[in-house]
Design a protein around this motif. Structure first.
Motif, PDB file in Angstrom:
ATOM      1  N   ALA A  98       0.819  -1.216   0.000  1.00  0.00           N
ATOM      2  CA  ALA A  98       0.000   0.000   0.000  1.00  0.00           C
ATOM      3  C   ALA A  98       0.853   1.268   0.000  1.00  0.00           C
ATOM      4  CB  ALA A  98      -0.940  -0.007   1.207  1.00  0.00           C
ATOM      5  N   LEU A  99       2.077   1.172   0.495  1.00  0.00           N
ATOM      6  CA  LEU A  99       2.979   2.329   0.523  1.00  0.00           C
ATOM      7  C   LEU A  99       3.784   2.489  -0.762  1.00  0.00           C
ATOM      8  CD1 LEU A  99       4.334   1.926   4.161  1.00  0.00           C
ATOM      9  CD2 LEU A  99       2.642   3.577   3.360  1.00  0.00           C
ATOM     10  N   LEU A 100       3.741   1.473  -1.620  1.00  0.00           N
ATOM     11  CA  LEU A 100       4.585   1.494  -2.815  1.00  0.00           C
ATOM     12  C   LEU A 100       4.140   2.489  -3.878  1.00  0.00           C
ATOM     13  CD1 LEU A 100       7.012   0.348  -4.317  1.00  0.00           C
ATOM     14  CD2 LEU A 100       5.566  -1.536  -5.102  1.00  0.00           C
ATOM     15  N   PRO A 101       2.831   2.627  -4.179  1.00  0.00           N
ATOM     16  CA  PRO A 101       2.463   3.531  -5.282  1.00  0.00           C
ATOM     17  C   PRO A 101       3.014   4.948  -5.132  1.00  0.00           C
ATOM     18  CG  PRO A 101       0.592   2.154  -4.711  1.00  0.00           C
ATOM     19  CD  PRO A 101       1.645   1.885  -3.674  1.00  0.00           C
ATOM     20  N   ASN A 102       2.884   5.546  -3.965  1.00  0.00           N
ATOM     21  CA  ASN A 102       3.389   6.910  -3.798  1.00  0.00           C
ATOM     22  C   ASN A 102       4.915   6.972  -3.834  1.00  0.00           C
ATOM     23  OD1 ASN A 102       0.915   8.186  -3.759  1.00  0.00           O
ATOM     24  ND2 ASN A 102       0.722   8.098  -1.538  1.00  0.00           N
ATOM     25  N   LEU A 103       5.558   5.913  -3.392  1.00  0.00           N
ATOM     26  CA  LEU A 103       7.015   5.861  -3.516  1.00  0.00           C
ATOM     27  C   LEU A 103       7.422   5.848  -4.982  1.00  0.00           C
ATOM     28  CD1 LEU A 103       9.880   5.514  -2.385  1.00  0.00           C
ATOM     29  CD2 LEU A 103       9.452   3.042  -2.281  1.00  0.00           C
ATOM     30  N   LEU A 104       6.718   5.056  -5.789  1.00  0.00           N
ATOM     31  CA  LEU A 104       7.020   4.996  -7.219  1.00  0.00           C
ATOM     32  C   LEU A 104       6.764   6.341  -7.889  1.00  0.00           C
ATOM     33  CD1 LEU A 104       5.493   1.505  -8.125  1.00  0.00           C
ATOM     34  CD2 LEU A 104       7.900   2.067  -7.750  1.00  0.00           C
ATOM     35  N   ARG A 105       5.720   7.025  -7.460  1.00  0.00           N
ATOM     36  CA  ARG A 105       5.432   8.342  -8.038  1.00  0.00           C
ATOM     37  C   ARG A 105       6.478   9.381  -7.641  1.00  0.00           C
ATOM     38  NH1 ARG A 105       0.065   6.891  -6.126  1.00  0.00           N
ATOM     39  NH2 ARG A 105      -1.290   6.369  -7.906  1.00  0.00           N
ATOM     40  N   GLY A 106       6.989   9.256  -6.409  1.00  0.00           N
ATOM     41  CA  GLY A 106       7.820  10.316  -5.859  1.00  0.00           C
ATOM     42  C   GLY A 106       9.315  10.172  -6.047  1.00  0.00           C
ATOM     43  N   MET A 107       9.808   8.971  -6.332  1.00  0.00           N
ATOM     44  CA  MET A 107      11.262   8.808  -6.493  1.00  0.00           C
ATOM     45  C   MET A 107      11.743   9.535  -7.740  1.00  0.00           C
ATOM     46  SD  MET A 107      11.645   4.893  -7.889  1.00  0.00           S
ATOM     47  CE  MET A 107      13.063   5.233  -8.943  1.00  0.00           C
ATOM     48  N   GLN A 108      12.944  10.070  -7.664  1.00  0.00           N
ATOM     49  CA  GLN A 108      13.486  10.865  -8.774  1.00  0.00           C
ATOM     50  C   GLN A 108      14.867  10.361  -9.172  1.00  0.00           C
ATOM     51  OE1 GLN A 108      11.830  13.245 -10.462  1.00  0.00           O
ATOM     52  NE2 GLN A 108      10.046  12.858  -9.142  1.00  0.00           N
ATOM     53  N   TRP A 109      15.073  10.254 -10.489  1.00  0.00           N
ATOM     54  CA  TRP A 109      16.388   9.887 -11.001  1.00  0.00           C
ATOM     55  C   TRP A 109      17.327  11.096 -10.936  1.00  0.00           C
ATOM     56  CZ3 TRP A 109      16.777   4.855 -11.571  1.00  0.00           C
ATOM     57  CH2 TRP A 109      15.656   4.115 -11.922  1.00  0.00           C
ATOM     58  N   LYS A 110      18.599  10.812 -10.842  1.00  0.00           N
ATOM     59  CA  LYS A 110      19.622  11.861 -10.849  1.00  0.00           C
ATOM     60  C   LYS A 110      20.466  11.694 -12.122  1.00  0.00           C
ATOM     61  CE  LYS A 110      19.859  12.257  -5.823  1.00  0.00           C
ATOM     62  NZ  LYS A 110      20.741  12.204  -4.625  1.00  0.00           N
ATOM     63  N   PRO A 111      20.104  12.406 -13.195  1.00  0.00           N
ATOM     64  CA  PRO A 111      20.732  12.180 -14.509  1.00  0.00           C
ATOM     65  C   PRO A 111      22.249  12.356 -14.495  1.00  0.00           C
ATOM     66  CG  PRO A 111      18.792  13.568 -14.714  1.00  0.00           C
ATOM     67  CD  PRO A 111      19.055  13.434 -13.256  1.00  0.00           C
ATOM     68  N   GLU A 112      22.729  13.318 -13.707  1.00  0.00           N
ATOM     69  CA  GLU A 112      24.168  13.572 -13.708  1.00  0.00           C
ATOM     70  C   GLU A 112      24.936  12.390 -13.131  1.00  0.00           C
ATOM     71  OE1 GLU A 112      22.513  14.773  -9.809  1.00  0.00           O
ATOM     72  OE2 GLU A 112      21.907  15.061 -11.899  1.00  0.00           O
ATOM     73  N   ARG A 113      24.373  11.725 -12.119  1.00  0.00           N
ATOM     74  CA  ARG A 113      25.045  10.560 -11.551  1.00  0.00           C
ATOM     75  C   ARG A 113      24.923   9.357 -12.470  1.00  0.00           C
ATOM     76  NH1 ARG A 113      26.721  10.650  -6.203  1.00  0.00           N
ATOM     77  NH2 ARG A 113      27.634   8.663  -6.852  1.00  0.00           N
ATOM     78  N   LEU A 114      23.799   9.214 -13.137  1.00  0.00           N
ATOM     79  CA  LEU A 114      23.650   8.122 -14.110  1.00  0.00           C
ATOM     80  C   LEU A 114      24.688   8.265 -15.225  1.00  0.00           C
ATOM     81  CD1 LEU A 114      19.741   8.043 -14.418  1.00  0.00           C
ATOM     82  CD2 LEU A 114      21.163   6.260 -13.408  1.00  0.00           C
ATOM     83  N   ALA A 115      24.893   9.493 -15.695  1.00  0.00           N
ATOM     84  CA  ALA A 115      25.815   9.719 -16.821  1.00  0.00           C
ATOM     85  C   ALA A 115      27.254   9.377 -16.459  1.00  0.00           C
ATOM     86  CB  ALA A 115      25.716  11.171 -17.276  1.00  0.00           C
ATOM     87  N   LEU A 116      27.594   9.524 -15.169  1.00  0.00           N
ATOM     88  CA  LEU A 116      28.960   9.248 -14.743  1.00  0.00           C
ATOM     89  C   LEU A 116      29.255   7.750 -14.603  1.00  0.00           C
ATOM     90  CD1 LEU A 116      29.375  11.999 -11.984  1.00  0.00           C
ATOM     91  CD2 LEU A 116      30.476  11.943 -14.249  1.00  0.00           C
ATOM     92  N   ALA A 117      28.224   6.929 -14.716  1.00  0.00           N
ATOM     93  CA  ALA A 117      28.386   5.507 -14.401  1.00  0.00           C
ATOM     94  C   ALA A 117      28.720   4.640 -15.614  1.00  0.00           C
ATOM     95  CB  ALA A 117      27.120   4.975 -13.735  1.00  0.00           C
TER      96      ALA A 117
END
Length: 430
Positions: free
Chosen positions: A341-360
């Motif tokens: 029941a707590l998962l839907p809002n977590l999925l809506r609210g989490m945010q990717w960090k593009p700058e860290r993804l690009a460094l990987a």
């Protein structure tokens, strides 16, 4: 405690033995009493159909059962240690309000089929909740898969492997939760069988209208054999727990990803502040406690499944061992649905960090692309594999977007198949 339903004249009840026999039943039966009331009303109307109750008697019983239901909701009536279980509480209330008419409610039934039908109704409702939550999670994942296409590393063995994308990550969990929606529906359909009227497991000397109670209670079919009604106790619960476990396994893997991705070492994801907690000693800490407990929740479902399996090492017929199935069931669904029941809002609210993804990204992550490119040009794949190990960059170089654009196999980034998944998602709740 009120007088026991089964107490015999001249037999003294040892309170220690009775406490052990009752166990946690009164507390656990708070989960099932409303369903027991619903089934009791159907049974009363069924008794009127065969002349055991008059129409007025059945109407009075149903009226008092409805009043008891409202008193439970308001807190005016509490199922507590005054009663052995929810069954005795319901009968006690009817006798208190209706006298001898109330004493007729148990005609043609046993506590065995009472708890069977109450549990079955409860499970149908819980599986409906499970299905709805999985469907909601799948829908969110599909929306974010359509909206976000950031390059991100794909891992095998926790080592950087190939270029992947946030869209592929979301699509993977979308399809997982679609399948979990289907699994919950299938489990609900499978257990949708009415055991009321099977009594203690051998039928009764009355022409009970079991098809009437089946329709009255909204079951898909009647469970015909009284012996099978008892054999199915625990078996149907296992099917429900398995459906719950399928969803919690996917939640566990998703939570594992977020546990890794939120570390300083990865830094791919930021969580909403309300989904983290602080340390009691370290002022600098924000901990992903919720995600970690989501990851841990499957343990409760696995424990419940093991307990149910072990309890079912029994011959046919009813055995008191089966009383312990209730605790495993209530604990599994309470904790499992609570996490989901707590998962839907977590999925809506989490945010990717593009700058860290690009460094990987590193050059080695393009080696598979290079090998396939050489194979397409006509080189045997094993030769291409060897060359790509030495010179890993394909013709377009170390460009993650180009790698993703070349991923044209069905389900790959350039051919995600979201329309297929959206069609599946739209029909699974039908």
């Amino acid at each position: 405690m009120s007088e026991l339903l089964w107490q015999k004249p001249g037999v003294e009840v040892d309170p220690r033995i009775q406490a052990f026999l009752a166990g946690d039943d009164v507390l656990l039966d708070r989960e099932f009493i409303q369903d027991d009331i619903t089934a009791s009303a159907a049974h009363a109307r069924g008794l009127a159909r065969i002349g055991i109750l008059t129409g007025d008697e059945a109407e009075a019983m149903c009226r008092e059962l409805a009043a008891l239901s409202e008193d439970l909701k308001s807190g005016a009536f509490v199922l507590d240690e005054r009663f052995e279980d929810c069954h005795s509480a319901i009968e006690s209330r009817l006798v208190e309000r209706l006298g001898d008419v109330g004493r007729k409610i148990h005609t043609g039934r046993s506590r065995n089929d009472q708890i069977l039908v109450a549990t079955r109704l409860w499970l149908k409702r819980k599986l409906g909740e499970l299905r709805a939550l999985c469907h909601e999670c799948a829908g969110i994942c599909l929306q974010r898969a359509e909206a976000e296409a950031l390059p991100m590393p794909g891992y095998t063995h926790l080592q950087r492997a190939v270029v992947s994308s946030t869209a592929m990550w979301w699509a993977g969990f979308a399809e997982a939760f679609i399948d979990d929606t289907v699994r919950a529906s299938q489990a609900r359909d499978w257990i949708d069988a009415n055991p009321l009227g099977s009594a203690a497991g051998y039928g009764v000397n009355l022409p009970l209208d079991r098809e009437f109670s089946t329709q009255e209670l909204g079951f898909g079919r009647m469970q015909v054999s009284p012996i099978y009604a008892q054999l199915s106790r625990g078996k149907f619960e296992l099917a429900a727990v398995d459906a719950l476990g399928a969803a919690l396994l996917d939640l566990r893997r998703l939570a594992w990803d977020l546990s890794l991705f939120t570390t300083a070492e990865f830094g791919f994801v930021g969580l909403p502040p309300q989904y983290t907690t602080g340390s009691s000693i370290m002022p600098n800490k924000r901990n992903p406690d919720l995600v970690e407990l989501m990851r841990a929740t499957y343990a409760s479902i696995a424990a419940a499944r093991t307990e149910l399996e072990q309890l079912l090492s029994l011959p046919s017929g009813y055995h008191r061992d089966l009383q312990f199935t209730k605790g495993a069931l209530v604990h599994a669904f309470g904790r499992g649905l609570g996490a989901l029941a707590l998962l839907p809002n977590l999925l809506r609210g989490m945010q990717w960090k593009p700058e860290r993804l690009a460094l990987a990204f590193d050059d080695g992550m393009y080696a598979t692309d290079k090998a396939v490119e050489l194979a397409v040009s006509g080189l045997p794949f094993r030769e291409a594999y060897k060359l790509a190990a030495v010179e890993p960059l394909p013709s377009y170089g170390a460009v993650p977007e180009a790698s993703l654009a070349a991923r044209v196999s069905p389900g790959g980034h350039a051919a995600l198949g979201l329309e297929i998944l959206k069609r599946r998602w739209s029909v699974v709740m039908g």
